[in-house]
Design an enzyme around this catalytic site. Structure first.
Site, mmCIF file in Angstrom:
data_model
loop_
_atom_site.group_PDB
_atom_site.id
_atom_site.type_symbol
_atom_site.label_atom_id
_atom_site.label_comp_id
_atom_site.label_asym_id
_atom_site.label_seq_id
_atom_site.Cartn_x
_atom_site.Cartn_y
_atom_site.Cartn_z
ATOM 1 N N CYS A 2 -55.294 -65.587 -24.324
ATOM 2 C CA CYS A 2 -55.492 -67.154 -25.059
ATOM 3 C C CYS A 2 -54.009 -67.439 -24.033
ATOM 4 C CB CYS A 2 -54.886 -66.356 -26.303
ATOM 5 S SG CYS A 2 -56.855 -66.053 -27.486
ATOM 6 N N TRP A 74 -59.376 -68.119 -27.676
ATOM 7 C CA TRP A 74 -60.531 -67.359 -26.970
ATOM 8 C C TRP A 74 -60.819 -66.368 -28.418
ATOM 9 C CZ3 TRP A 74 -63.428 -67.765 -22.708
ATOM 10 C CH2 TRP A 74 -65.119 -66.705 -22.469
ATOM 11 N N ASN A 98 -51.588 -64.227 -29.510
ATOM 12 C CA ASN A 98 -52.853 -64.053 -28.768
ATOM 13 C C ASN A 98 -52.370 -61.767 -28.473
ATOM 14 O OD1 ASN A 98 -53.879 -63.424 -26.177
ATOM 15 N ND2 ASN A 98 -52.054 -63.086 -23.888
ATOM 16 N N GLY A 99 -53.584 -61.612 -28.706
ATOM 17 C CA GLY A 99 -54.492 -60.735 -28.996
ATOM 18 C C GLY A 99 -55.143 -60.008 -29.769
ATOM 19 N N GLU A 479 -61.718 -41.873 -8.772
ATOM 20 C CA GLU A 479 -61.575 -43.511 -7.803
ATOM 21 C C GLU A 479 -59.466 -43.480 -7.606
ATOM 22 O OE1 GLU A 479 -59.637 -47.777 -8.762
ATOM 23 O OE2 GLU A 479 -61.309 -46.852 -7.569
ATOM 24 N N HIS A 502 -67.258 -23.922 -5.156
ATOM 25 C CA HIS A 502 -68.265 -24.357 -4.520
ATOM 26 C C HIS A 502 -67.928 -25.201 -2.929
ATOM 27 C CE1 HIS A 502 -71.671 -22.955 -6.887
ATOM 28 N NE2 HIS A 502 -70.583 -24.135 -7.952
ATOM 29 N N LYS A 601 -60.331 -58.996 0.070
ATOM 30 C CA LYS A 601 -60.808 -57.703 -1.540
ATOM 31 C C LYS A 601 -62.541 -58.299 -1.886
ATOM 32 C CE LYS A 601 -59.464 -58.238 -5.317
ATOM 33 N NZ LYS A 601 -59.049 -56.956 -6.378
#
Length: 606
Positions: A2, A74, A98-99, A479, A502, A601
């Site tokens: 938010c 939100w 916010n949160g 990742e 392996h 990107k």
């Protein structure tokens, strides 16, 4: 994610608050509101929908106070209706938030037993009541806020205003960003430096756990313990892009630190916090009628998809095929008539992924996409769009987009398990509760960034780095290796730990760092056995684990004890240390972190 803005000014605050909120519209919102002090009395205006609705309300019922707070919301707890919009008020207190306040239910029940009445369904309102209760007990506003912050569990940013105190505003952050702006006889608070840009180019970015007491003349900043601290004032550049870096050296660093906030925002789109359940957009997908799920992606998004395979098969008993889009599009894979194909992409424009989508559509598959850009080609060609609300990601190496993808895919897997009768309501609540804790746990890891910086100095001298993981930690090992390769140019490989014997064990000697992801899950003992094999051959082990016994079981160069978490969310949480490690290694090696060589990107050509 938010938007928050606060002004201690010399002229009517409401028009300035609304203007600042417009600069935060890119974050997304479903309601907005402002509160100002009118003759010392807190008065607010709130409206559902776009800022134009709030503008119309202020036109009909203007506010003239010079001190005020504003918010774009939100929806998390409670529907996007006016009574749930911010600011929230209780007695002499108005707040914007916010949160996610994880323990809001317990706090609300405690306050209701003492006679407090709540008007909204939100978690945020409980903060206003907590602070107001401390005021009623005789505390001054500063002490009341400090005491109340200690009761809160979660990730949040707050701006707080008090009746009769037009020279006082208090801000606090834990997990979500907040900045202080300095004017001439004026002071400002903002969740985003972009919001402060019209008012000032002198900004202090609060550190994790900080809370700030603002007056017209300046600010006093305290750390989480309450001790007074000094934080630097940064002079921001005129360029919006430079402002958007905040106090970080690179966009990638900023985006790593944004993850508690953007994951909170993404979860808010899919989680019903009142019932600890998942609600997918448009009534969800027909998971109970599927015989097979096909997930396709490229690069980091592929590792998010590979992680999701473990989740869907474990929690929904749904067979899953995962493929790299550039391979899948040419493989002519047979697809069942009752299949769902899911495509994961940050940009929504990845050429190979888009081509794979069209192949699946031509072969009768229902199409769903997990994308960060809802207007993208992949989204437009999908039957269902599950958006990641990461906001703009400038750094080429994906960080916050990756963890938001994981968050959405975890929500999908839980919804599938419930729809297919594999998960009970209690199972669903347990898994959702684990997801909601992720932003707070991530914020705890980010506090330890200096430790990763120190380790990176060693990695920068290595000829090769290996990453190991088992189960859902295996895709994260892949990742981690990719992240290190793409921004530091060091060669790195990720392996399933059980595959060491392996072949890959031949690579290990005393010069090779081995990064082990070893959460305390069902495979922990087997992972420890694999790590002992590495230690026996002189490998330089670095262990990330939430199990204290890992330190005793394995002789390692470094042990990082991470927060305890449910096995579902470990891949999301453990993404932070591998990102920090890659980032600081690249910085140590002097590479172009945000724009690594040869990379783009969004890959929109084959």
């Amino acid at each position: 994610m938010c938007g928050i803005i606060g002004i201690l000014g010399k002229e009517p605050a409401a028009p300035r608050l609304v203007d600042a909120l417009r600069r935060l519209e890119y974050r997304g919102y479903d309601s907005a509101g402002v509160a100002t002090l009118e003759g010392g009395v807190l008065t607010r205006r709130r409206a559902e929908g776009k800022l134009a609705s709030l503008d119309r309300k202020l036109g009909a019922e203007p506010l003239y106070g010079t001190s005020g707070i504003g918010h774009t919301r939100w929806a998390t707890h409670g529907a996007p209706v006016e009574r749930n919009a911010h600011p929230h008020m209780a007695g002499a207190v108005a707040i914007v938030h916010n949160g996610i306040i994880e323990n809001f239910r317990e706090l609300r029940e405690e306050l209701e037993k003492e006679g407090e009445t709540f008007e909204s369904q939100t978690d945020s309102e409980v903060v206003a009541h907590l602070i107001n209760r401390e005021l009623q007990r005789g505390a001054d506003p500063v002490a009341a806020v400090h005491a109340s912050l200690a009761r809160l569990t979660g990730a949040f940013a707050l701006a707080i205003l008090f009746s009769g105190r037009d020279d006082l505003m208090i801000g606090a952050r834990r997990g979500s960003p907040l900045a202080v702006g300095y004017g001439k006889g004026e002071m400002f608070l903002g969740s985003d430096a972009m919001a402060l840009a019209p008012f000032t180019d002198r900004v202090t970015f609060l550190d994790e756990g900080d809370w700030a007491v603002l007056s017209h003349d300046g600010v006093t900043i305290h750390d989480e313990s309450g001790a007074e601290v000094k934080r630097p004032i940064v002079r921001t550049a005129v360029s919006a892009l430079l402002i958007d870096k905040g106090n970080h050296r690179h966009f990638m660093a900023k985006e790593i630190h944004e993850q508690p906030e953007v994951i909170s925002r993404t979860l808010a789109h899919y989680v019903r916090f009142d019932s600890n359940s998942i609600e997918l957009p448009g009534g969800g997908l027909p998971f109970d009628k599927l015989s097979k799920l096909t997930i396709t992606a490229c690069g980091t998004a592929f590792y998010a998809a590979l992680t999701a395979k473990y989740w869907f098969e474990r929690y929904a008993k749904l067979p899953v095929d995962v493929d790299i889009a550039s391979e899948f599009r040419y493989r002519e894979s047979p697809l069942p008539k009752d299949g769902l194909a899911v495509f994961v992409s940050q940009s929504g424009e990845t050429a190979d992924t888009l081509a794979s989508l069209r192949y699946c559509r031509d072969n009768g598959q229902l199409i769903a996409s997990v994308v960060n850009v809802p207007e993208s080609s992949i989204a437009r060609e999908s039957d269902a769009v599950l958006q990641t609300l990461a906001g703009p990601e400038i750094g080429v190496a994906s960080t916050k987009a990756f963890t938001c993808q994981l968050s959405v895919l975890a929500c999908m897997a839980i919804a599938a398990g419930r729809k297919r009768g594999v998960l009970s309501a209690a199972d669903e609540a347990e898994l959702v509760s684990a997801l909601v804790q992720v932003p707070r746990l991530m914020a705890d890891v980010l506090k330890r960034e200096d430790e990763f910086d120190a380790l990176a100095q060693t990695l920068a001298k290595a000829p090769l780095v290996l990453y190991l993981g088992r189960g859902s930690s295996y895709p994260l090992a892949l990742e981690g290796a990719l992240k290190l390769k793409e921004i530091s140019y060091l060669h790195a490989e990720g392996f399933a730990a059980g595959e060491l014997k392996h072949g890959p064990i031949a690579l290990i000697d005393e010069t090779v760092p081995v990064i082990a992801l070893a959460p305390k899950d069902a495979l922990f003992e087997k992972t420890v056995s694999n790590l002992q094999e590495v230690a026996a051959r002189g490998g330089k082990l670095v262990v990330f684990s939430d199990a204290p016994e890992a330190q005793a079981a394995v002789k390692a160069q470094a042990n990082f004890v991470l927060p305890m978490a449910h096995s579902l969310v470990n891949p999301i949480l453990y993404a932070v240390p591998i990102q920090l490690l890659a980032y600081h290694t690249a910085v140590a090696m002097g590479t172009d972190v945000d724009q690594p060589r040869n990379l783009a990107k969004s890959v929109t050509v084959e």
